[in-house]
Design an enzyme around this catalytic site. Structure first.
Site, mmCIF file in Angstrom:
data_model
loop_
_atom_site.group_PDB
_atom_site.id
_atom_site.type_symbol
_atom_site.label_atom_id
_atom_site.label_comp_id
_atom_site.label_asym_id
_atom_site.label_seq_id
_atom_site.Cartn_x
_atom_site.Cartn_y
_atom_site.Cartn_z
ATOM 1 N N GLY A 115 0.811 -1.222 0.000
ATOM 2 C CA GLY A 115 0.000 0.000 0.000
ATOM 3 C C GLY A 115 0.835 1.258 0.000
ATOM 4 O O GLY A 115 0.393 2.307 0.445
ATOM 5 N N ASP A 165 1.320 -1.377 -14.284
ATOM 6 C CA ASP A 165 2.027 -2.084 -13.212
ATOM 7 C C ASP A 165 2.445 -3.505 -13.590
ATOM 8 O O ASP A 165 3.618 -3.859 -13.436
ATOM 9 C CB ASP A 165 1.198 -2.066 -11.930
ATOM 10 C CG ASP A 165 0.988 -0.643 -11.424
ATOM 11 O OD1 ASP A 165 1.721 0.251 -11.882
ATOM 12 O OD2 ASP A 165 0.100 -0.437 -10.595
HETATM 13 C C1 GLA Z 1 -1.824 2.919 -9.652
HETATM 14 C C2 GLA Z 1 -2.380 2.012 -10.751
HETATM 15 C C3 GLA Z 1 -1.578 2.198 -12.037
HETATM 16 C C4 GLA Z 1 -1.467 3.649 -12.418
HETATM 17 C C5 GLA Z 1 -0.976 4.472 -11.235
HETATM 18 C C6 GLA Z 1 -0.978 5.954 -11.507
HETATM 19 O O1 GLA Z 1 -0.557 2.508 -9.267
HETATM 20 O O2 GLA Z 1 -2.323 0.678 -10.342
HETATM 21 O O3 GLA Z 1 -2.171 1.437 -13.055
HETATM 22 O O4 GLA Z 1 -2.690 4.120 -12.901
HETATM 23 O O5 GLA Z 1 -1.766 4.260 -10.089
HETATM 24 O O6 GLA Z 1 -0.017 6.300 -12.460
#
Ligand code: GLA
Length: 384
Positions: A115, A165
């Site tokens: 987190g 991600d």
């Molecule tokens: C989170 C989401 C990503 C992206 C970021 C902001 O980490 O999981 O996919 O949208 O926020 O850049």
């Protein structure tokens, strides 16, 4: 031994998937924009053992809930437990028809703060995918892990996350950032010389408890802005395609909040392309300087910052040793990522910690991260 059982049911195998920081392109992935994340050497460890029955059990070094279920009767909806993430991935990898594979025991650990905006969720999801792929001999490969991680998180957990991600985790390459175009999914690796710069992450310790709800709200706001602006932008298919000129001309017909959200996205697209040019030229300082502009836009227009993040970015922006920095991940707490001249990390640590303690009465976390080579199997002997 048949395909479903694998070769040695009792053997424990160990896998690793890294976390990531996003250096450029904040909140662009779900708007079809370009992003430049890089994987870090801390991440999730997944121990897996095939079972002789059809049960699935999941536990974690962090304790908490324990999953014990039948493969044929898995929960239909997420329960809010941590194992929703690996369970969502497992469901993606189960065959849609035919015989079920054998059961598995999965045990999770690692050294990635959860987190904190370092993508512990993509790390656990990609880690689960590689472990199941190898244990069940599915041979879906990196593309399959990334896709199972993404679909598991979107479909089962219910976070409308973008594609960044799992790609950052799956396609990691040390000494490089991943240039990922989220409109068509194409990607390339651009060099970020670790001899020149260190990746420093400072953790505000502010937990992002409401982050999933607030994140989904940002996604909805961007979708609403896109619905209004796309018809006014010939050829555009997503918010990333809308030009600053179109926003200037039509933006004031939208709700004021939507205007600001769109202004962040559209200006961030410009900064990210500029940063790529600088990185291609090997000019890391000029690329990094754009991170501070990005943070300002995230704070004022996208409204995902908190005072603790702002203070740490101010500390980054006021030292010769630091080239640039901004919040990483979704925001609402979590971490600041900074690019710092190699060997001068202590100067930033002293100033940032000094300021933070004075204002908030506690230390922020401070870590220098190395890059990572991506998801892989580890030798169990390394650990036992
Ligand atoms: C989170 C989401 C990503 C992206 C970021 C902001 O980490 O999981 O996919 O949208 O926020 O850049």
């Amino acid at each position: 031994m048949n395909r479903q059982m694998g070769s040695a049911p009792e053997a424990v195998r160990l896998f690793f998937a890294p976390g990531r920081v996003n250096l450029f392109g904040a909140h662009l992935d779900y708007n079809g924009g370009p992003v430049m994340p890089t994987a870090i050497h801390r991440g999730t460890l997944v121990a897996i053992r095939l079972r002789r029955d059809k049960r699935v059990r999941m536990g974690s070094t962090l304790g908490g809930e324990f999953l014990d279920a039948e493969l044929g009767r898995l929960p239909a909806t997420a329960s809010g437990a941590w194992f929703d993430y690996p369970l969502g991935v497992l469901m993606q990898l189960l065959p849609s028809r035919g015989e079920l594979p054998c059961g598995v025991d999965l045990f999770f650990g690692g050294d990635l703060p959860i987190g904190a905006g370092l993508s512990s969720s993509a790390s656990i999801c990609v880690g689960t995918a590689i472990a199941l792929d190898r244990a069940w001999e599915l041979e879906v490969g990196c593309e399959g892990w990334v896709s199972a991680a993404l679909q598991g998180e979107r479909g089962f957990v219910g976070v409308q996350c973008g594609i960044m991600d799992p790609h950052a985790v799956g396609y990691a390459k040390p000494g490089h950032v991943l240039w990922l175009d989220c409109k068509d999914g194409s990607f390339a690796h651009l060099p970020l010389d670790p001899e020149q710069v260190s990746i420093v992450v400072m953790d505000t310790g502010v937990q992002r408890e409401l982050a999933a709800g607030a994140f989904n709200q940002r996604v909805k706001e961007c979708q609403a802005a896109a619905r209004f602006l796309i018809p006014r932008s010939p050829g555009a298919t997503c918010l990333r395609d809308v030009s600053p000129e179109v926003l200037l001309e039509h933006g004031d017909q939208m709700d004021e909040v939507l205007q600001r959200r769109a202004r962040h996205v559209i200006s961030e697209v410009g900064r990210t392309f500029e940063a790529r040019e600088f990185l291609v030229q090997g000019d890391i300082p000029r690329a990094a300087a754009l991170m501070v502009d990005s943070h300002r836009s995230l704070r004022e227009d996208f409204e995902v910052s908190v005072p603790e993040l702002d203070l740490l970015v101010d500390a980054v922006a006021s030292g010769e040793e630091s080239l640039g920095g901004r919040l990483t991940g979704a925001g609402f707490g979590g971490c600041v990522v900074a690019l710092v001249r190699r060997g001068q990390e202590e100067a930033l640590r002293e100033r940032a910690q000094g300021w933070f303690v004075e204002r908030f009465g506690r230390d922020p976390g401070f870590a220098v991260f190395l890059g990572d080579e991506g998801p892989r199997e580890l030798s169990v002997d390394t650990y036992f």
